[in-house]
Design a protein around this motif. Structure first.
Motif, PDB file in Angstrom:
ATOM      1  N   LYS A 158     -33.741  23.556 -92.160  1.00  0.00           N
ATOM      2  CA  LYS A 158     -35.635  22.696 -93.108  1.00  0.00           C
ATOM      3  C   LYS A 158     -36.153  24.173 -93.988  1.00  0.00           C
ATOM      4  O   LYS A 158     -36.421  23.415 -94.936  1.00  0.00           O
ATOM      5  N   SER A 159     -35.130  25.458 -93.072  1.00  0.00           N
ATOM      6  CA  SER A 159     -35.933  26.164 -94.533  1.00  0.00           C
ATOM      7  C   SER A 159     -35.599  26.371 -95.937  1.00  0.00           C
ATOM      8  O   SER A 159     -36.131  26.129 -96.905  1.00  0.00           O
ATOM      9  N   GLN A 179     -32.155  24.344 -81.704  1.00  0.00           N
ATOM     10  CA  GLN A 179     -33.881  24.956 -82.190  1.00  0.00           C
ATOM     11  C   GLN A 179     -33.704  25.721 -83.257  1.00  0.00           C
ATOM     12  O   GLN A 179     -33.658  25.545 -84.526  1.00  0.00           O
ATOM     13  N   TYR A 180     -33.445  26.640 -83.767  1.00  0.00           N
ATOM     14  CA  TYR A 180     -33.160  27.726 -84.039  1.00  0.00           C
ATOM     15  C   TYR A 180     -32.602  27.516 -85.488  1.00  0.00           C
ATOM     16  O   TYR A 180     -32.976  27.729 -86.748  1.00  0.00           O
ATOM     17  N   SER A 228     -40.762  19.358 -93.434  1.00  0.00           N
ATOM     18  CA  SER A 228     -40.484  18.497 -91.991  1.00  0.00           C
ATOM     19  C   SER A 228     -40.615  16.992 -92.337  1.00  0.00           C
ATOM     20  O   SER A 228     -39.823  16.625 -91.927  1.00  0.00           O
ATOM     21  N   GLU A 260     -31.333  23.672 -86.637  1.00  0.00           N
ATOM     22  CA  GLU A 260     -32.089  23.153 -87.335  1.00  0.00           C
ATOM     23  C   GLU A 260     -33.760  23.865 -87.822  1.00  0.00           C
ATOM     24  O   GLU A 260     -33.705  23.438 -89.351  1.00  0.00           O
ATOM     25  N   TYR A 261     -34.101  25.040 -87.194  1.00  0.00           N
ATOM     26  CA  TYR A 261     -35.638  25.521 -88.469  1.00  0.00           C
ATOM     27  C   TYR A 261     -35.036  26.215 -89.795  1.00  0.00           C
ATOM     28  O   TYR A 261     -35.097  26.172 -90.589  1.00  0.00           O
ATOM     29  N   ASP A 275     -46.297  23.647 -94.760  1.00  0.00           N
ATOM     30  CA  ASP A 275     -44.552  22.608 -93.238  1.00  0.00           C
ATOM     31  C   ASP A 275     -44.427  21.283 -93.704  1.00  0.00           C
ATOM     32  O   ASP A 275     -43.803  21.092 -93.686  1.00  0.00           O
TER      33      ASP A 275
END
Length: 92
Positions: free
Chosen positions: A70-71, A63-64, A29, A66-67, A25
């Motif tokens: 990031k992934s 939020q989704y 992150s 950004e997820y 993570d």
């Protein structure tokens, strides 16, 4: 395997998986959060993450999005690292 307690002999893989989950993570992150802060204060250099963050529209689920960014960035980085490690092993 799901119900095997960590203290059981041979089940140390569960403890390791829990510890590695935190590291995995952080792998995505820490650089993402650094770039996100840079985008917010205007100091971010052009990169996949900074451009993708700027492209999120008001109608998108931020939020989704950004997820996903990031992934994908973590996947791209790990793939690049593996590629260069492989290339280095061929030249030595």
């Amino acid at each position: 395997m799901k119900y095997v307690p960590e203290w059981m002999p041979g089940a140390d893989f569960k403890r390791k998986a829990r510890e590695w989950s935190v590291v995995a993570d952080q792998f995505g992150s820490i650089p993402f959060d650094f770039t996100k802060k840079g985008v917010q204060d205007g100091s971010a250099k052009p990169s996949f993450v900074s451009i993708a963050l700027n492209d999120i529209s008001e109608k998108d689920d931020r939020q989704y999005q950004e997820y996903l960014i990031k992934s994908l960035a973590a996947t791209m980085y790990s793939g690049q690292s593996a590629f260069y490690a492989h290339e280095a092993s061929l030249t030595t």
